[in-house]
Design a protein around this motif. Structure first.
Motif, mmCIF file in Angstrom:
data_model
loop_
_atom_site.group_PDB
_atom_site.id
_atom_site.type_symbol
_atom_site.label_atom_id
_atom_site.label_comp_id
_atom_site.label_asym_id
_atom_site.label_seq_id
_atom_site.Cartn_x
_atom_site.Cartn_y
_atom_site.Cartn_z
ATOM 1 N N ALA A 193 1.288 7.043 -6.897
ATOM 2 C CA ALA A 193 0.295 8.072 -7.213
ATOM 3 C C ALA A 193 0.871 9.466 -7.009
ATOM 4 C CB ALA A 193 -0.952 7.870 -6.350
ATOM 5 N N ARG A 194 1.583 9.656 -5.910
ATOM 6 C CA ARG A 194 2.160 10.980 -5.633
ATOM 7 C C ARG A 194 3.242 11.346 -6.637
ATOM 8 N NH1 ARG A 194 1.402 9.141 -0.167
ATOM 9 N NH2 ARG A 194 3.532 8.314 -0.136
ATOM 10 N N GLN A 195 3.878 10.321 -7.217
ATOM 11 C CA GLN A 195 4.925 10.575 -8.215
ATOM 12 C C GLN A 195 4.354 10.803 -9.611
ATOM 13 O OE1 GLN A 195 7.657 7.259 -7.961
ATOM 14 N NE2 GLN A 195 7.944 7.553 -5.750
ATOM 15 N N ALA B 196 -6.998 8.132 -3.371
ATOM 16 C CA ALA B 196 -6.899 9.224 -2.395
ATOM 17 C C ALA B 196 -5.561 9.952 -2.499
ATOM 18 C CB ALA B 196 -7.081 8.675 -0.979
ATOM 19 N N ALA B 197 -4.520 9.242 -2.968
ATOM 20 C CA ALA B 197 -3.192 9.846 -3.103
ATOM 21 C C ALA B 197 -3.016 10.572 -4.432
ATOM 22 C CB ALA B 197 -2.118 8.773 -2.944
ATOM 23 N N GLY B 198 -4.055 10.600 -5.262
ATOM 24 C CA GLY B 198 -3.980 11.340 -6.513
ATOM 25 C C GLY B 198 -3.988 10.487 -7.768
ATOM 26 N N GLY B 199 -4.009 9.169 -7.645
ATOM 27 C CA GLY B 199 -4.084 8.308 -8.816
ATOM 28 C C GLY B 199 -5.436 8.409 -9.492
ATOM 29 N N GLN C 219 0.815 -1.228 0.000
ATOM 30 C CA GLN C 219 0.000 0.000 0.000
ATOM 31 C C GLN C 219 0.846 1.274 0.000
ATOM 32 O OE1 GLN C 219 -3.644 0.066 2.307
ATOM 33 N NE2 GLN C 219 -3.338 2.224 2.813
ATOM 34 N N PRO C 220 1.885 1.393 0.838
ATOM 35 C CA PRO C 220 2.716 2.601 0.747
ATOM 36 C C PRO C 220 3.360 2.785 -0.625
ATOM 37 C CG PRO C 220 3.118 1.467 2.817
ATOM 38 C CD PRO C 220 2.265 0.554 1.991
#
Length: 364
Positions: free
Chosen positions: A272-274, A307-310, A265-266
């Motif tokens: 996603a953040r990248q 949620a992380a932007g994906g 998960q991390p």
């Protein structure tokens, strides 16, 4: 000394060969009480939790079992099928299909059953059924864990040994303990991924997520990590992926100890953040969809990625009952049955007459 006649060997009634497919296990229902029974058995296995019982049992019965079953039952409820637990449904279907495939290939003396290491049907009950109902004198135990670990594969062997310890007439036993590099298994994985991509296109990143184990287990000699790495490398090669197009991760961490990294998960959140817009996750260590793939990956990791932007997340289905996987499983079984006659006997065999043993006639 008088002798007793032994009946001629009847080829029609000759003993058959058993194949027992073993998977991890599942609760009987998505309810707290059923999950509690399952977790109590699962987490009491010293292969799973390598902590002295005097230290572990108070934690298990005082902390984990009062709390975790309700949470887990809610998760099971999200993926439960009308026929039952996904793992139970797919494993039973694999056993049924394997029986048919082997029959079509002329192995008419082979009987196939499935068992769960924890829960039902148990390994002990199915071994008894193979011996007594199916008259098996030879049994192949197939652990449906592609990569060997003491936490899984060795635990299956422990359960078989516990059964044999209570038997007087023990059948001949063999074990298929790993198939992490089997060509048919790798082909089946690659085909599963490629079929998904043919329908949905390719992602920015493919994540190969394996079930984790504590890092100290590997330090003590468990071969699991290197076998996961070998599977990932072979699958990437089959898919013609470059090193920057896929990642190997480990999921399902439990407790506070350090487990194999990187965690799934991390890693997905970081992608996603990248800037990764789409991530696909395949789980090569699971041959059947289950709670860990459908809920943990398909729901929890999906929500975390978005949620992380994906933008788009796909959980590629496990091998389940795919034709390529069944062909691979037949090959694995046939390889391990080598030397055992799996087809009907062509000729009768007469057994010799033997003298009866009596208490007054000591063996010499």
């Amino acid at each position: 000394m008088p002798t007793r006649d032994v009946p001629e060997f009847d080829p029609v009634k000759s003993p058959v060969i058993g194949v027992l497919l073993c998977n991890l296990g599942t609760p009987d229902a998505p309810t707290p009480s059923a999950v509690r029974r399952y977790l109590a058995e699962f987490l009491s296995d010293p292969r799973v939790v390598e902590i002295p019982a005097a230290l572990w049992k108070p934690i298990l019965h005082g902390v984990i079992l009062p709390r975790r079953p309700r949470q887990s039952a809610e998760k099971y409820g999200k993926v439960w099928l009308p026929e039952g637990s996904p793992l139970q449904v797919w494993t039973e279907k694999q056993a049924l299909l394997l029986r048919g495939w082997l029959g079509e290939r002329g192995h008419d003396r082979v009987r196939v059953r499935h068992a769960m290491r924890y829960g039902k049907p148990s390994i002990a009950d199915q071994l008894t059924a193979l011996r007594e109902q199916d008259r098996c004198e030879h049994i192949l135990v197939v652990s449906l864990y592609p990569q060997y670990s003491a936490t899984t594969t060795a635990s299956v062997i422990d359960a078989v040994n516990a059964w044999t310890a209570e038997q007087r007439d023990i059948p001949e036993l063999r074990f298929a303990n790993r198939f992490f590099a089997d060509p048919g298994y790798i082909r089946a994985l690659a085909r599963r991924v490629m079929e998904h991509w043919q329908q949905h296109g390719q992602p920015d990143q493919l994540v190969m997520s394996f079930h984790g184990i504590p890092e100290r287990n590997v330090q003590r000699g468990d071969p699991y990590a290197r076998e996961c790495e070998a599977t990932a490398a072979l699958l990437a090669e089959r898919l013609a992926l470059k090193p920057n197009q896929f990642k190997l991760t480990y999921q399902s961490r439990f407790g506070r100890a350090k487990w194999l990294e990187p965690y799934t998960q991390p890693t997905i959140e970081s992608l996603a953040r990248q800037g990764a817009r789409r991530v696909d996750v395949v789980c090569p260590g699971f041959v059947s969809d289950c709670l860990e793939t459908l809920e943990e990956i398909g729901l929890e990791c999906r929500d975390a990625f978005l949620a992380a932007g994906g933008q788009e997340f796909h959980q590629i289905p496990c091998l389940n009952d795919s034709r390529a996987w069944m062909a691979a499983l037949v090959g694995i079984v046939e390889d391990h049955l080598g030397g055992w006659s799996t087809r009907g006997c062509a000729a009768e065999t007469r057994l010799p007459q033997v003298a009866p043993h009596t208490a007054s006639a000591p063996l010499r």
